[in-house]
Design an enzyme around this catalytic site. Sequence first.
Site, mmCIF file in Angstrom:
data_model
loop_
_atom_site.group_PDB
_atom_site.id
_atom_site.type_symbol
_atom_site.label_atom_id
_atom_site.label_comp_id
_atom_site.label_asym_id
_atom_site.label_seq_id
_atom_site.Cartn_x
_atom_site.Cartn_y
_atom_site.Cartn_z
ATOM 1 N N HIS A 92 0.863 -1.185 0.000
ATOM 2 C CA HIS A 92 0.000 0.000 0.000
ATOM 3 C C HIS A 92 0.893 1.227 0.000
ATOM 4 O O HIS A 92 1.618 1.479 0.962
ATOM 5 C CB HIS A 92 -0.902 0.003 1.232
ATOM 6 C CG HIS A 92 -1.734 1.255 1.357
ATOM 7 N ND1 HIS A 92 -2.753 1.552 0.482
ATOM 8 C CD2 HIS A 92 -1.681 2.282 2.230
ATOM 9 C CE1 HIS A 92 -3.298 2.707 0.816
ATOM 10 N NE2 HIS A 92 -2.657 3.174 1.883
ATOM 11 N N LYS A 134 0.081 10.814 0.949
ATOM 12 C CA LYS A 134 0.870 10.191 -0.127
ATOM 13 C C LYS A 134 0.362 10.605 -1.507
ATOM 14 O O LYS A 134 1.140 11.017 -2.371
ATOM 15 C CB LYS A 134 0.832 8.658 0.022
ATOM 16 C CG LYS A 134 1.384 8.120 1.325
ATOM 17 C CD LYS A 134 1.420 6.610 1.358
ATOM 18 C CE LYS A 134 0.052 5.972 1.234
ATOM 19 N NZ LYS A 134 -0.824 6.290 2.398
ATOM 20 N N ASP A 179 -1.986 3.595 -4.330
ATOM 21 C CA ASP A 179 -2.748 2.683 -3.471
ATOM 22 C C ASP A 179 -2.159 1.285 -3.434
ATOM 23 O O ASP A 179 -1.683 0.821 -2.403
ATOM 24 C CB ASP A 179 -4.227 2.626 -3.891
ATOM 25 C CG ASP A 179 -5.078 1.902 -2.858
ATOM 26 O OD1 ASP A 179 -4.846 2.124 -1.651
ATOM 27 O OD2 ASP A 179 -5.953 1.115 -3.247
ATOM 28 N N ARG A 222 18.640 14.526 11.914
ATOM 29 C CA ARG A 222 18.851 15.859 11.354
ATOM 30 C C ARG A 222 20.167 15.955 10.572
ATOM 31 O O ARG A 222 20.446 16.983 9.966
ATOM 32 C CB ARG A 222 18.833 16.900 12.474
ATOM 33 C CG ARG A 222 17.516 16.928 13.237
ATOM 34 C CD ARG A 222 17.495 18.022 14.282
ATOM 35 N NE ARG A 222 17.562 19.357 13.681
ATOM 36 C CZ ARG A 222 17.476 20.485 14.397
ATOM 37 N NH1 ARG A 222 17.335 20.425 15.715
ATOM 38 N NH2 ARG A 222 17.561 21.652 13.786
#
Length: 327
Positions: free
Chosen positions: A157, A178, A196, A262
Amino acid sequence: MVHEGGMKLENQQFSIPLSHVVAEFHLEKVYESTDFEKVEVTSSEVNRPGMQIVGFFDYFDSRRIQIFGKVETSYLREFTHEQKDKCFDKLVSTQMPETNKIPMIVITRSLEVFPELLEAAKKYDVSIFRCSESTSSFMSALISYLNLHLAPRMTRHGVLVEVHGEGVLILGESGVGKSETAVELVKRGHRFVADDAVELKRVSDKTLIGTAPDIIRHFIEIRGIGIVDIKRLFGMGAVKDTEKVDMVIHLEPWDETKQYDRLGLVDEYTNILGVNIPSVTIPVRPGRNLAIIVEVAAMNNRQKRMGYNAAEELNSRLMSELEKNSD
């Protein structure tokens, strides 16, 4: 760091109809078995039966397509009629335990088909086809074709897009953004592959190929709008049928309690079907332009593959500066 991105499916066997292989390579029919339309090819490997011609059948795999080229044919011309009969009868009739007969025999370079081989093929009902290509050229194309169609596969998915030449698989919970990110990337000139349900195939030990199921190809769902046809809305240049997966991006809602990377000094990977794909996790919250972040992530991933890592370069400069100051 490696995250598991899906089950390994190596033990699941896939197949392709022999008729599809014959049609793909436009093979000339010499003899077609009575069950031709039902024969399935299950092995992506092929065999040139040189060792079998001289009688060595240990490790012989009857699931493989057998290919006779110039070398095998020239050697067999030295055999007597009785020797050819015995050789071909043994070859065509040999089966591994719990496997079916040979899928087919292919003669390359439009070489002659020995009557003894044709007789054995009819006796054991094994198809014979012929092509005009050289043996090496035909084998290379056939193996590539079989590797693609018989590859281990699974469905995830997510969304698959091509960004600056990089295949980016975007994963995350439903509603995280998404599809909206994919549409924004298409507007910025990138190409859409699947939404999907992304079908993933492992075509080699290091390569994953992604595509969309035929029924939903080029369609995308956007909450509040519904189903959108990307190809019709943005044009043919905005879509692509298949794409190699070069990196995985995990989208997740911003968690204030979580410490996000980071610097990027530690490489992360997502394991899908046994292949480790470079991956990053991007926290989502209002105000962040996800399309731009995905673009930068794709370009940075490409730069790393080309041998340059910005985080390592900065770290090297800092270490050098610290060494200077400590002197």
